[in-house]
Each structure stands twice: as structure tokens, then as C-alpha cells.
Design an enzyme around this catalytic site. Structure first.
Site, PDB file in Angstrom:
ATOM      1  N   HIS A 199       0.852  -1.193   0.000  1.00  0.00           N
ATOM      2  CA  HIS A 199       0.000   0.000   0.000  1.00  0.00           C
ATOM      3  C   HIS A 199       0.883   1.237   0.000  1.00  0.00           C
ATOM      4  CE1 HIS A 199       0.547   1.538   4.148  1.00  0.00           C
ATOM      5  NE2 HIS A 199       0.750   0.271   4.463  1.00  0.00           N
ATOM      6  N   CYS A 200       0.329   2.344  -0.510  1.00  0.00           N
ATOM      7  CA  CYS A 200       1.014   3.633  -0.454  1.00  0.00           C
ATOM      8  C   CYS A 200       0.203   4.533   0.476  1.00  0.00           C
ATOM      9  CB  CYS A 200       1.170   4.233  -1.845  1.00  0.00           C
ATOM     10  SG  CYS A 200      -0.390   4.521  -2.708  1.00  0.00           S
ATOM     11  N   ALA A 201       0.235   5.831   0.256  1.00  0.00           N
ATOM     12  CA  ALA A 201      -0.427   6.751   1.179  1.00  0.00           C
ATOM     13  C   ALA A 201      -1.945   6.653   1.107  1.00  0.00           C
ATOM     14  CB  ALA A 201       0.007   8.189   0.872  1.00  0.00           C
TER      15      ALA A 201
ATOM     16  N   ARG B  71      -3.616   4.139  -1.422  1.00  0.00           N
ATOM     17  CA  ARG B  71      -4.102   3.033  -2.254  1.00  0.00           C
ATOM     18  C   ARG B  71      -3.536   1.688  -1.846  1.00  0.00           C
ATOM     19  NH1 ARG B  71      -1.931   5.766  -7.438  1.00  0.00           N
ATOM     20  NH2 ARG B  71      -0.960   7.057  -5.840  1.00  0.00           N
TER      21      ARG B  71
ATOM     22  N   ARG C 261       7.298   8.458  -1.207  1.00  0.00           N
ATOM     23  CA  ARG C 261       5.998   8.030  -0.712  1.00  0.00           C
ATOM     24  C   ARG C 261       6.026   7.469   0.716  1.00  0.00           C
ATOM     25  NH1 ARG C 261       4.920   4.395  -4.241  1.00  0.00           N
ATOM     26  NH2 ARG C 261       3.897   5.731  -5.755  1.00  0.00           N
TER      27      ARG C 261
END
Length: 689
Positions: A23-25, A27, A124
Site C-alpha cells: 500500500h502507499c499513502a 491506495r 511516498r
């Protein structure tokens, strides 16, 4: 009812279909074995999901917003996901991308894709820390504005020890930013991140800066620098705090060196000698060459933007918010973030974030307009999506949930959003621009961080309400979606007025419809506007095959970009003829010299892509005789290209030809019609308005 985490896993095909998850910030990033069965509408109907973004290579992104870490943990905590979380089949985000890249060429500008992925993945993971630090900055700015403390951003002003301590809460993140970036960038390139961290740490040591006391001043290219002799070599002494370009360049050189050393050194002693030799080479290389080069490169980019701003702060203030809506989806905003940080270190302030705020609040205003319409039209799914995206934007300054969850899905939003950007930019430009002494996320909470609070507040409010009002007035949906929304409003109105009488009537009507299907008419509740079957048929567009062969579903195309429907829905032709013809009267939008693909806009309004073979762009036009050019208006049956199948076979490429409707969002249904044998007069696609 199952949890949202379980619903998400089920919607993407279950645990067995998941190769990797990160996962990112905002999504969840899935790598799936097969993404073609995933129903985008089903995913987006799950509570808490703001949007779904199918990607090539069986990758699938699900936009969650600020709660993404919690949802990720919930998914990984499911009993059915134990195999993935324990390491079986689990890959990092970088591993997944590397695996995808290894499957074949990514296109003419793959190096540019790789560059922006590198920049994105380097920043990120630390966005949370930067966001937290920005709120400390905002608090200090507010205290300064209220006169509680002096100018907190001026290093010459001595604050009381208590406030100095509060100041350290954000300074720590930005001063040590080079170390954080070095770790992420090295990890992104699959080298030991702690080695990258250690190399960058050498030039961050106080003792390194102390060497400057024995240095002599020198002017290089207009820069005044301190140089000290080390073993007879000139070592330039910089303060590397907050610098991001040196660690990015350092990691890009360290990673291939590290991998090469692992190849030539025996596995028995790699743990000792690979890190040692990497550091032995990279520490002096970074101190003597890469570090100064990164400083100069960043300064050059920053000075170029500053020259534009100094020349005309008005043009700069208008240009930045108008460019951001196109830069963010492509990842082009990451280099500007680096410049902002460099501006703060070298100038003591940044001038980009103010105009950027106009874009952010125009983005949030457009989301607010969508939220208003979704509440009015009883659209529960969109209301949930817009509420989460708006909260993430106004409180966190994060635009991705709005952008990916809503705006990129509805093309009518962009003109309204750009108008908001323009209005805010004009106000900021007319006011002489804006400065902030620190890197902040442009949200409601960070308004006090700007030097002209009144000007900034007026500008972002104008951006927000302009975009919001235009979305409400212009709407964001096509006519069919608006008709469906009107029907929902009418139905809800009737139910609210006469609930006891309407409920049995609805049940009776539903039963009657089920008993009499198929039918040629559709009964509706009074006030609703639903089209009849005859009206639907009258608006249907039938598209014939552009060449002879076998018509197969797009899921049979040996390329995930086409087979998953990312480009559009339609049909694929396994050809037995060599001439591709235009299936209807149309205008040629694209006709590259390579002859491998054609973009058509049919007179009916349908936009069509005909792609002859898979990866045939690599042939560079060999074996293709193009008969038309972009801008031509062609008739049904007119040849577009003649190709030599032997050339395609010899190169080892598939001849299967996707025929896809690329503006499918403008239509209620796009259906491919498979058949064993088709000619250029056989219908293969039906498009319903």
C-alpha cells in the site's frame, strides 16, 4: 455481513488470485494472477472504497484514502491471507514492478516511467512523517501570527527553550530528510537500504561540517563554496540538511555497484565484503563528486523556476495550479516537491506551495460538488467516496483520493476544476505571490503557514467554491447517469410521500416484470425517466469487423493491458486476411508510420482503437503499408493498412488484433460478439447509448 477487508479480497478473486499486496499513502496495490475477472463496479461498491484503478500487468489499485494502512492490516490479518503474510508468494511493491518490467518492453518512454516511479517510491513512504511535521510547522506559524512567539522561521531569532523544543519536532524530519530519501531510494533499486543510509550519513555528520573551518572560500559557477584539501584532493563542504537531490543520485549509482559486487564476490563472504567495498567506493565518491553535483543540479532547477517567478510572479502563480492537475496523475509533481524543500533550505522560504494550494482546493471543491449531487440524488456509493476524499483533502491536503477515486473517472470534472485553478491562481498572482517558510501540505489546517494569510484564504476559497459551483451546475455525469439519478430521486420522493402504498406496488411491478421478460417496454414509477427497449435499440451502434478472421473475447488477448479492459471493451480478431478496413464512416485520429494501430472517431461518436498484433510497434513499420493519415475522413470499407503476417510471425509476435471502444464510459453498454468466422460485413461489437 463480511468485513470490507474480506469483501475486497473476494472482489479481486480471493486469496489464491493475489500474488502480492502493498500500500502507499492512499491506495492498496495488488499484483494479481489474473485481473480480467475483477468487476470494477463491484469493487467500488464496497464500503470505504473510493475507487478502483485497473493497470497493466495484472496490477490493480484500490483507492482507500487515509485509512489505507488500517485496511491493509485488516486484509493481511485475515486467516485466508496467512500464506501471503508469512512470505509465501509475497513480494514488495518494488519486486512486483520489477517483475512486470522484466516481462517485456514498456514502450518508447519506459525510462521516463521508471524515473517517476523511482522518485515516487523514494518519497511516498515518508509522506506520513512529512504530513505530521507540517502540522507542527502550522502550529508554530499560528503562534507567530498571534504574537505568542517571535519569528520562528528566522534562525537569527532566539526562541525560549520551550519553543525551541517544539521547533525540533518538525526540524528533525526535514534536516534528516536526505537519510530517509537515501534509505527509500536504495531500497527501491533493490540494494541494501542501510548501506545507502550509511553512505549519506557521512556527509550529514557534524564533524563533516566542522571540516569547513579549515576550508578556504572558492567561487564555482557563481556559487561561493568552502573547499578543504583531503589527501591533496579538493573536498567541497556543504550543509546537506534537507537536500534531496544528492541522495537520489547517490542511490542510483550505488545500486548497480552493489549488484555487480554481489555477482563477483563469493556468497560465503558477501555479507562482509559487499557492504564494505560499496561504502569504500561510494563514501568518497559521494563526498567529493555526487554530493556537490546534486547540490548544483537542485540549485540549477530551483534557480530556473525562481527566474520565472521573479520575471512574473503573476504568470507563475497562474501557471502552477493549471499544470498540477496533469502533473499529479503522471507523477511529475515529485521533482517540484524536491525543489520546494531546496528553496526552504537555500532561500529560507518557498514560493511554489501557495499557487499549488489553488490547485488542491479546486480539486477538493470539485469533490464537494460531486458530494452535493450524490446527496441530492441518493447516490450512496458516490456519497461515501466523495465524503472520504473530501475529508482527506481538507484535513490532510491529500488530492489522490479525489483524483483517482472520482475526477479521472468523469472527464466533465476537469474543465470545472481547471476554472477553479485559474481563479485561485489569478488572485494569488494579483496579490504578488505567496511565501511559506516550511514544507506543508496545503489543507485547511496549514493556512497559517503562509505569509499572506488573508490573500491565501481568499484564493483557496475562490478556487474551492468556483470548482464546486461549476460541478453542481454542469454536473459530472453523462445524460444516462443523470437520467438514472433523476429516476432515483423520483422513486425516493414517491416512497417518502406514500411509503405504505408504494412498497407493495414496487414488489408487484418487479414480479410482473420478471414473469413477462423479455418485454418491449419498461414501466416506471411516476416522475422517473427510464428508456424503453425500443428506444435503447434505436440508439444502439453496431460495428463490423475491420478484417476477416475469428472473433474472440478480449480476455483471449495475450496482453494484460488489453485483456483486462484497461484500454476499453470490445472484441479481438484472429485474422485470416491482410487488409484492415474502416468499419464505418470515420475520421482518422491517429495513424502512426509504424502502421500497427489506428485511432478512429466514427461519425456515430464511437471512438475506436484497432491494434494490429501485439507488440508490433517494435517492428518499426516493417511489413505494414499504411494507406491513410491522421485527419483523413474515410468511408466504411476503405483500407487503413495492409500488413504482412509473415513478418509478424518471424518476429515472434501475436497477430491477434484488438478492436476496442475507448470512450466506453460515454455509453451504457459495450458488447463484443464472438464468432468462429467473420468478414468485414459481420457485426462484432454493439454499443448502446
Amino acid at each position: 455481513m463480511s468485513s470490507p477487508a474480506s469483501q475486497i479480497v473476494d472482489a479481486v478473486g480471493g486469496p489464491g488470485n493475489i500474488v502480492g499486496l502493498t500500500h502507499c499513502a492512499t491506495r492498496l496495490r495488488f499484483q494479481l494472477r489474473d485481473s480480467s475477472p475483477v468487476d470494477k463496479a463491484e469493487v467500488e461498491a464496497i464500503p470505504g472504497v473510493m475507487g478502483a484503478v485497473p493497470q497493466s500487468g495484472n496490477r490493480y489499485q484500490i483507492v482507500i484514502g487515509g485509512a489505507v494502512a488500517g485496511v491493509y492490516n485488516d486484509i493481511m490479518g485475515l486467516p485466508t491471507m496467512k500464506g501471503l503474510s508469512s512470505g509465501s508468494g509475497h513480494h514488495s511493491d518494488a519486486d512486483i514492478k520489477a517483475e512486470h518490467r522484466s516481462k517485456g518492453p514498456r514502450g518508447k518512454f519506459s525510462w521516463l516511467d521508471n524515473l517517476f516511479e523511482y522518485l515516487s517510491d523514494s518519497f511516498r513512504p515518508i509522506m506520513g512523517a512529512l504530513l505530521g511535521a507540517s502540522l507542527f510547522i502550522t502550529f508554530m506559524a499560528l503562534m507567530g501570527s498571534l504574537g505568542v512567539i517571535g519569528n520562528w522561521a528566522d534562525s537569527r531569532v532566539t526562541l525560549p527553550p520551550s519553543w525551541q523544543f517544539v521547533n525540533l519536532a518538525w526540524q528533525c524530519v526535514f534536516y534528516f530528510l536526505p537519510l530517509l530519501v537515501a534509505y527509500n531510494a536504495t531500497k527501491r533499486l533493490n540494494a541494501d537500504p542501510w548501506v545507502g543510509f550509511s553512505v549519506m550519513a557521512v556527509v550529514m555528520l557534524p564533524a563533516f561540517t566542522e571540516l569547513g573551518k579549515a576550508a578556504h572560500p572558492l567561487t564555482l559557477g557563481g556559487f561561493k563554496v568552502n573547499v578543504v584539501d583531503v589527501f591533496g584532493l579538493p573536498l567541497t563542504i556543504f550543509n546537506y540538511g534537507s537536500q534531496v537531490f544528492p541522495p537520489l543520485i547517490m542511490a542510483a549509482i550505488l545500486a548497480p555497484l552493489y549488484k555487480w559486487l554481489k555477482k563477483i564476490i563469493s556468497p560465503n563472504v558477501q555479507m562482509i565484503f559487499v557492504p564494505f567495498l560499496t561504502m569504500l567506493i561510494m563514501i568518497p565518491l559521494t563526498a567529493f563528486l555526487i554530493g556537490p553535483l546534486g547540490v548544483y543540479a537542485g540549485a540549477g532547477l530551483a534557480n530556473g523556476l525562481k527566474a520565472v517567478n521573479d520575471s512574473s510572479s503573476f504568470i507563475f502563480a497562474v501557471l502552477i495550479p493549471l499544470l498540477y492537475p496533469f502533473m499529479v496523475p503522471l507523477g511529475l509533481h515529485w521533482p517540484l516537491n524536491a525543489v520546494m524543500l531546496l528553496n526552504i533550505q537555500t532561500l529560507g522560504y518557498d514560493y511554489i506551495q501557495g499557487p499549488m494550494g489553488a490547485w488542491n482546493f479546486a480539486c477538493f471543491g470539485a469533490t464537494a460538488g460531486v458530494l452535493f449531487l450524490s446527496i441530492r440524488d441518493k447516490d450512496v456509493t458516490m456519497r461515501q467516496t466523495a465524503t472520504g476524499a473530501l475529508a482527506a483533502g481538507l484535513l490532510g491536503g491529500i488530492s489522490e483520493p479525489s483524483l483517482y477515486g472520482i475526477h479521472l473517472r468523469y472527464k466533465k470534472i476537469y474543465p470545472s476544476m481547471l476554472a477553479g485553478c485559474l481563479v485561485g491562481g489569478v488572485i494569488i498572482g494579483a496579490g504578488g505571490g505567496l511565501h511559506t517558510p516550511a514544507f506543508v501540505f496545503t489543507s485547511l489546517l496549514t493556512i497559517p503557514a503562509f505569509d499572506k494569510i488573508g490573500l491565501y484564504s481568499v484564493a483557496i476559497a475562490a478556487s474551492f467554491f468556483t470548482a464546486m459551483a461549476l460541478v453542481i451546475v454542469r454536473d459530472y455525469r453523462d445524460n444516462d447517469d443523470k437520467a438514472a439519478a433523476k429516476a432515483r430521486r423520483g422513486q425516493a420522493s414517491v416512497v417518502e410521500e406514500e411509503p405504505d402504498a408504494v412498497a407493495p406496488a414496487i414488489a408487484t411491478a418487479a414480479a410482473a416484470t420478471a414473469a413477462t421478460e423479455p418485454t418491449t417496454e419498461t414501466a416506471t414509477i411516476e416522475g422517473a425517466e427510464a428508456p424503453t427497449a425500443a428506444e435503447i435499440a434505436s440508439e444502439a451502434v453496431t460495428i463490423t469487423a475491420p478484417l476477416m478472421g475469428h472473433a474472440v473475447p478480449i480476455s483471449d488477448i495475450p496482453d494484460p493491458v488489453f485483456s483486462t479492459g484497461v484500454v476499453g471493451d470490445g472484441i479481438a480478431i484472429d485474422p485470416v486476411s491482410t487488409t484492415v478496413v474502416c468499419p464505418a464512416d470515420a475520421t482518422v485520429v491517429t495513424a502512426p508510420d509504424s502502421g500497427h494501430a489506428f485511432g478512429l472517431k466514427l461519425d456515430s461518436g464511437v471512438e475506436l482503437l484497432i491494434h494490429i498484433g501485439i507488440d508490433t510497434v517494435e517492428l518499426g513499420g516493417k511489413g505494414f503499408d499504411v494507406k491513410v493519415k491522421a485527419g483523413d475522413h474515410v468511408s466504411a470499407g476503405q483500407p487503413l493498412v495492409v500488413f504482412d503476417p509473415a513478418v509478424i510471425d518471424e518476429a515472434g509476435y501475436s497477430k491477434i488484433t484488438p478492436v476496442l471502444v475507448t470512450n466506453g464510459f460515454d455509453y451504457s453498454n459495450v458488447t463484443g460478439i464472438p464468432a468462429d468466422d467473420v468478414t468485414t460485413s459481420t457485426p462484432v461489437i454493439t454499443v448502446v447509448k
